[in-house]
Design a protein around this motif. Structure first.
Motif, mmCIF file in Angstrom:
data_model
loop_
_atom_site.group_PDB
_atom_site.id
_atom_site.type_symbol
_atom_site.label_atom_id
_atom_site.label_comp_id
_atom_site.label_asym_id
_atom_site.label_seq_id
_atom_site.Cartn_x
_atom_site.Cartn_y
_atom_site.Cartn_z
ATOM 1 N N SER A 177 35.008 45.068 49.200
ATOM 2 C CA SER A 177 35.157 43.651 48.881
ATOM 3 C C SER A 177 33.815 42.959 48.678
ATOM 4 O O SER A 177 33.748 41.895 48.071
ATOM 5 C CB SER A 177 35.919 42.947 50.018
ATOM 6 O OG SER A 177 35.095 42.834 51.169
ATOM 7 N N ASN A 179 32.184 41.612 51.021
ATOM 8 C CA ASN A 179 32.046 40.608 52.074
ATOM 9 C C ASN A 179 32.564 41.217 53.368
ATOM 10 O O ASN A 179 33.657 41.777 53.394
ATOM 11 C CB ASN A 179 32.851 39.351 51.710
ATOM 12 C CG ASN A 179 32.506 38.180 52.614
ATOM 13 O OD1 ASN A 179 32.600 38.255 53.826
ATOM 14 N ND2 ASN A 179 32.093 37.075 52.008
ATOM 15 N N LYS A 361 41.392 37.310 50.676
ATOM 16 C CA LYS A 361 39.947 37.525 50.689
ATOM 17 C C LYS A 361 39.405 37.798 52.083
ATOM 18 O O LYS A 361 38.232 38.138 52.225
ATOM 19 C CB LYS A 361 39.225 36.282 50.133
ATOM 20 C CG LYS A 361 39.603 35.903 48.718
ATOM 21 C CD LYS A 361 38.885 34.627 48.318
ATOM 22 C CE LYS A 361 39.271 34.195 46.911
ATOM 23 N NZ LYS A 361 38.589 32.920 46.524
ATOM 24 N N TRP A 851 27.934 50.211 43.998
ATOM 25 C CA TRP A 851 27.920 48.747 43.944
ATOM 26 C C TRP A 851 27.134 48.200 45.124
ATOM 27 O O TRP A 851 27.031 48.841 46.170
ATOM 28 C CB TRP A 851 29.346 48.188 44.010
ATOM 29 C CG TRP A 851 30.229 48.514 42.852
ATOM 30 C CD1 TRP A 851 30.546 47.710 41.799
ATOM 31 C CD2 TRP A 851 30.966 49.730 42.631
ATOM 32 N NE1 TRP A 851 31.418 48.332 40.947
ATOM 33 C CE2 TRP A 851 31.689 49.583 41.429
ATOM 34 C CE3 TRP A 851 31.066 50.942 43.330
ATOM 35 C CZ2 TRP A 851 32.514 50.586 40.925
ATOM 36 C CZ3 TRP A 851 31.879 51.947 42.821
ATOM 37 C CH2 TRP A 851 32.588 51.766 41.634
ATOM 38 N N ASP A 853 25.797 44.260 47.246
ATOM 39 C CA ASP A 853 26.030 42.819 47.355
ATOM 40 C C ASP A 853 24.889 42.083 46.670
ATOM 41 O O ASP A 853 23.966 42.690 46.099
ATOM 42 C CB ASP A 853 26.200 42.405 48.817
ATOM 43 C CG ASP A 853 24.926 42.567 49.647
ATOM 44 O OD1 ASP A 853 23.854 42.838 49.074
ATOM 45 O OD2 ASP A 853 25.012 42.424 50.884
ATOM 46 N N GLU A 854 24.920 40.774 46.752
ATOM 47 C CA GLU A 854 23.939 39.973 46.013
ATOM 48 C C GLU A 854 22.525 40.107 46.575
ATOM 49 O O GLU A 854 21.560 39.739 45.919
ATOM 50 C CB GLU A 854 24.363 38.504 46.030
ATOM 51 C CG GLU A 854 24.430 37.909 47.420
ATOM 52 C CD GLU A 854 25.003 36.500 47.431
ATOM 53 O OE1 GLU A 854 24.728 35.777 48.392
ATOM 54 O OE2 GLU A 854 25.715 36.141 46.476
ATOM 55 N N SER A 920 33.997 45.365 40.357
ATOM 56 C CA SER A 920 33.065 44.295 40.705
ATOM 57 C C SER A 920 33.821 42.989 40.928
ATOM 58 O O SER A 920 34.901 42.774 40.384
ATOM 59 C CB SER A 920 32.025 44.107 39.594
ATOM 60 O OG SER A 920 31.279 45.299 39.413
ATOM 61 N N ASN A 921 33.249 42.126 41.778
ATOM 62 C CA ASN A 921 33.821 40.802 42.005
ATOM 63 C C ASN A 921 32.691 39.833 42.329
ATOM 64 O O ASN A 921 31.517 40.166 42.142
ATOM 65 C CB ASN A 921 34.880 40.851 43.121
ATOM 66 C CG ASN A 921 34.315 41.394 44.431
ATOM 67 O OD1 ASN A 921 33.223 41.020 44.851
ATOM 68 N ND2 ASN A 921 35.070 42.286 45.073
ATOM 69 N N ALA A 922 33.039 38.667 42.838
ATOM 70 C CA ALA A 922 32.021 37.648 43.094
ATOM 71 C C ALA A 922 31.023 38.082 44.158
ATOM 72 O O ALA A 922 29.890 37.593 44.191
ATOM 73 C CB ALA A 922 32.688 36.339 43.512
ATOM 74 N N ASN A 923 31.432 38.989 45.025
ATOM 75 C CA ASN A 923 30.554 39.434 46.112
ATOM 76 C C ASN A 923 30.012 40.845 45.907
ATOM 77 O O ASN A 923 29.128 41.277 46.654
ATOM 78 C CB ASN A 923 31.314 39.399 47.442
ATOM 79 C CG ASN A 923 31.807 38.019 47.791
ATOM 80 O OD1 ASN A 923 31.032 37.069 47.815
ATOM 81 N ND2 ASN A 923 33.095 37.893 48.043
ATOM 82 N N HIS A 925 28.535 43.781 43.156
ATOM 83 C CA HIS A 925 27.926 43.878 41.838
ATOM 84 C C HIS A 925 27.514 45.322 41.549
ATOM 85 O O HIS A 925 27.131 46.056 42.459
ATOM 86 C CB HIS A 925 26.690 42.965 41.774
ATOM 87 C CG HIS A 925 26.963 41.584 42.275
ATOM 88 N ND1 HIS A 925 27.574 40.624 41.515
ATOM 89 C CD2 HIS A 925 26.737 41.007 43.495
ATOM 90 C CE1 HIS A 925 27.691 39.506 42.221
ATOM 91 N NE2 HIS A 925 27.200 39.723 43.434
#
Length: 945
Positions: A177, A179, A361, A851, A853-854, A920-923, A925
């Protein structure tokens, strides 16, 4: 300029002086009085030249695949990756490399890099490798797939667990996820502790969770420590206030993995010290429903525990909450938990009654009735409880009357004396009630001990020295604590004489113990007649009752057939008792110490509750020892029910109503109603406060008690139905998501190890004693691998190793296996491309997709097998490829069409890119992709007749 760095063999160079920048490969270096020279093999030319180092410069370009070569044999390589860019800095040339495995992007001296031909390059150029390329390709892929599967699941590590599919899925989903702030709200018995342990282990493998704090109920600190140590090998968690203390806050840096009691650290001085600790990478709250914040109009009333959680939330980016009852009928309290997890979503939480989709979420909820294995088969095969009614003898009726009179005087004294002294007397009276419901023998012993305290101080120490007992073992804890609450003064006038009368009545009732007779004659005897070797697990809350049961069973069946588990035993002693029980034993008599963390389902499916705990959750935990994943039989629990006292009647009525309400909620026509009923019983039990009802029952009549039971059931049912509606958007186990991945297991580990031993020139022999389960490995010393003990006798079967057989268990934590894994995954092992036979497919490409995270922290990576069928369609992770890797693969000659190969290359690259985008999602990448291998496949040749 400083001294020169000598380029590694395999480095690419170009001549400085010429305009023609033909690259060359360094083959050797030479030192002399005139300086350093290199032997260079120029690309596209037949000659090799010896060229002074000063006349050469970096020949690497962006896109080249390179391997880092450390300057010293004492250093480890950074691995291999792709050149991103080149710079000049301080008179030196440096290369920025994306290293695949650890995701690092590092500037390194160009001299420390070696040019390599990766799988993608070899595939495009048609390089089929050497004569054993196909087998090396198989072993290379097995190594990568096994390491990653274990990283995500822990199922091939030296963990003392067998992770369930839903536990693996939960950890995988949370990591995927992007997160780490989640509320895990699985049903009781589905292993939230296991899920948390798996997640901690997975995060530590990723170097994401160096500092971890667990905040748990006081009675569970030692259990958490034992579980993490013995189940996951995480033996560096220390208990704050027990294993260490902090007097100087700078000492917090010495403790990265800490377990803390919720009620200890909520106190001001401890909380102040905890606030001074360095930030934590992850904080876990167990039984998070204890963190309460109530809303009154526009104001909030926060508990000390909630304020603790608020303070700690400021000291970490990641919070994990565990609770089976996240929503206990109070919407604002539930929202408070969510706000602790994801404060940035507070506005959405106020709309939960209208739209609860936000929970997808951050909330994970699995139910026993829904959990299946990876193939969609239900994991739990059903559980039935049978009530065994115990008749009351005249002596037992008399005992109940005498005890009720004694208790009434005790409670009356407690009310007059107030909280301090009165509370202690009330506690003693309540424990006596529980002991009476357990067994006459245990009550009699407690009353005799009380009488000794009042009449014979000299004998006191020897009689009462039972040692320390942890609060989590409730019955045993009460047995020992009640002595501390008793004083040498009478609770009320005339108590001594009443005790003497009670003890005599106990003796009379004990001579014709109807409960023990029912246990032996109506439960145990029919079981052993049906199957003389049938194993039976027996639970009681109290040590005194345990001793009584053991004594009676030993008289009838022999001492060797009976084992015990109680809170006075350490982990090793408990394991030894279980081993005897599952070996030549037949009866295991356990207190609540066996109701947690122990798996007894492999050899047993019958359980007897000699006494019924006042807390229904404990009954669910007891049944959970047998009713769990891997149980091949229907679990049957026999509950002995006395009717001689008001307490017995209330508890019996409560359990009967639990079953009725659960059956009604499940719906009698549903095919899965039996599993669902058990599911709902556990949920309702977690929402009931039986002790409060029993406390009211001591002062109210039968009718009023029945009304209290019905009222409690109504509230529990309403809350349960509200939870079910609210959590419709919560994430739960998805077998389809698990099946979509590339699945490997113990058979693949076995195939890898045996294949590697043979490839390295060793011999593999099958055990005569354990054919198909154990092997004898003969590994040549020249292979340079860690030695195997016990004459090379090994197994991959945990069950076989658990039976104390003379074999060595190989898993991914074993040094021998770890060395094989490292070798097979190295570039020099090769196996990057090959031609082989595989029915139905023309090409197979394996790749690692990653993947982050930010902040650049890697949270997810997947092993992908992309297979191209004869019609050109691409398939992700077909089972045929996983099966293909189980047996040796032979290299076959293959005619390669470069145009077709280029088309496949383009299609696979697009396919991989689409997979990266889909996950991929908002959290989360995309980080990188790495081709591991590529194979040209032909149909198997039919044997000639």
């Amino acid at each position: 300029m400083g001294e020169y760095l000598i380029p590694a063999n395999g480095a690419w160079v170009v001549a400085k002086a010429t305009s023609e920048k033909t690259p060359g490969v360094v083959m050797a270096s030479h030192s002399s009085e005139r300086g350093v020279s290199l032997t260079v093999n120029w690309l596209g030319k037949s000659q090799r030249d010896v060229v002074p180092l000063r006349d050469l410069e970096c020949g690497f370009k962006p896109g080249y695949e390179v391997l880092h070569v450390p300057a010293s044999s004492f250093e480890t390589s950074l691995g291999y990756g792709v050149v991103h860019s080149i710079r000049q800095l301080g008179g030196r040339t440096q290369v920025l490399v994306d290293f695949h495995e650890d995701g690092a992007r590092i500037w390194v001296p160009w001299e420390r890099l070696r040019f390599i031909k990766g799988a993608r390059f070899r595939f495009r150029t048609g390089d089929q490798g050497g004569p054993d390329a196909a087998e090396r390709l198989r072993l290379r892929n097995l190594a990568h797939a096994l390491v990653l599967w274990n990283e995500n699941t822990g199922s091939l590590s030296h963990f003392d667990i067998d992770p369930l599919p839903h536990q693996i899925h939960l950890v995988h989903h949370i990591l995927s996820s992007g997160n780490l702030n989640w509320l895990i709200a699985d049903d009781v018995g589905l292993g939230k502790t296991i899920e948390a342990g798996l997640l901690i282990a997975a995060l530590r493998q990723r170097n994401v969770a160096r500092r971890v704090l667990l905040v748990v109920p006081a009675g569970l600190t030692r259990q958490w420590q034992e579980d993490l140590k013995y189940k996951f090998g995480l033996d560096d968690f220390l208990i704050y206030g027990s294993d260490f203390n902090i007097s100087d806050t700078t000492h917090w840096k010495l403790y990265d993995r800490v377990i803390a009691s919720l009620d200890k650290v909520k106190v001001d001085d401890h909380l102040a010290r905890l606030k001074e600790a360095e930030p934590w990478d992850l904080i876990i709250f167990d039984e998070a429903h204890r963190l309460t914040r109530r809303q009154y109009g526009m104001k909030y009333q926060k508990s000390d525990r909630f304020e603790l959680a608020e303070a700690l939330r400021q000291r970490t980016r990641n919070v994990l909450m565990l609770t089976a009852t996240p929503h206990q009928g109070n919407q604002s309290q539930f929202q408070a938990l969510l706000e602790l997890l994801r404060p940035e979503l507070k506005a959405q939480f106020s709309l939960l009654g209208i739209d609860s989709s936000v929970l997808s979420k951050m909330v994970f909820r699995n139910r026993k009735s829904d959990v299946t294995d990876i193939d969609g088969n239900f994991v739990f095969h059903g559980q039935t409880s049978r009530m065994v009614q115990v008749d009351s003898s005249p002596e037992l009726v008399e005992l109940e009357a005498q005890l009720r009179s004694y208790l009434k005087l005790g409670y009356s004294a407690a009310e007059h004396l107030g909280k301090g002294r009165g509370g202690a007397i009330g506690f003693v009276m309540t424990v006596y009630r529980k002991l009476a419901a357990s067994s006459i023998r245990t009550l009699q012993l407690a009353l005799m001990r009380r009488l000794v305290r009042l009449t014979s101080q000299a004998a006191l120490a020897a009689t009462l020295d039972d040692g320390f007992m942890e609060e989590r073992y409730s019955g045993e804890y009460e047995e020992t604590k009640v002595a501390a609450q008793e004083t040498r003064e009478e609770f009320f006038v005339g108590e001594t004489e009443r005790l003497k009368t009670l003890i005599e009545v106990c003796r009379a009732a004990g001579e014709d113990d109807q409960k023990m007779q029912a246990f032996l004659e109506r439960v145990i005897a029919p079981i052993t007649r049906e199957n003389p070797d049938e194993r039976v697990l027996i639970f009681t809350e109290y040590r005194g009752t345990q001793d009584y049961i053991v004594e009676q069973l030993q008289q009838q069946y022999g001492a060797s057939k009976v084992d015990v588990i109680n809170g006075g035993m350490n982990v090793e002693e408990r394991r030894a008792a279980i081993a005897r029980f599952e070996g030549d034993g037949q009866f295991l008599v356990s207190t609540e110490a066996g109701g947690e963390g122990l798996n007894l389902h492999r050899r047993c499916h019958l359980l007897v509750n000699y006494d019924l705990p006042w807390n229904p959750m404990r009954l669910a935990q007891r049944i959970g020892r047998l009713y769990r994943y891997g149980q091949e039989h229907h679990v049957v629990a026999f509950n002995l029910q006395g009717v001689n006292s008001a307490d017995d009647l209330v508890v019996s009525n409560m359990y009967a109503r639990l079953d009725q309400v659960a059956a009604d909620m499940a719906g009698v026509d549903q095919t899965s109603s039996e599993n669902l009923v058990s599911d709902i019983v556990g949920e309702l039990a977690s929402l009931l406060d039986v002790e409060e009802i029993l406390e009211q029952a001591s002062r109210a009549g039968v009718q009023r008690t029945q009304e209290n039971i019905e009222d409690a059931m109504r509230r529990a049912r309403e809350t349960s139905e509200l939870q079910r509606k609210l959590f419709q958007h919560a994430v739960s186990y998805d077998a389809d998501e698990m099946r979509s991945g590339f699945r490997v297991g113990a058979l693949h580990l076995q195939a890898f190890v045996l294949g590697m031993v043979r490839l390295l020139g060793g011999n593999v022999g099958e055990s005569r004693r354990f054919p198909g389960a154990a092997w004898l490995l003969d590994v040549p010393a020249a292979a340079g691998l860690p030695r195997l003990g016990r004459d090379g006798r090994i197994t991959f079967d945990r069950e076989l190793r658990a039976e104390s057989t003379p074999v060595e268990l190989l898993d991914l934590d074993h040094p021998f296996v770890a060395a094989l894994m490292e070798r097979a995954r190295s570039y020099d092992f090769q196996g990057l491309t090959a031609a082989a036979e595989l029915p139905g497919f023309s090409h197979v490409v394996t790749a690692m997709l990653r993947w982050q995270d930010e902040r650049g922290l890697r949270l997810r990576q997947e092993f992908h097998a992309i297979a191209v069928d004869r019609q050109g369609a691409l398939h992700a992770n077909p089972q045929q490829v996983a099966d293909w890797l189980l047996t040796p693969i032979h290299t076959v000659p293959c005619e390669i069409d470069r145009a077709v190969t280029n088309g496949i290359h383009t299609g696979v690259e697009s396919f991989i890119d689409a997979q990266l985008a889909r996950r991929s999602n908002a959290n989360l990448h995309p980080e990188n992709r790495e081709w591991l291998s590529a194979a040209w496949c032909s149909e198997p040749t039919l044997p000639t007749v």
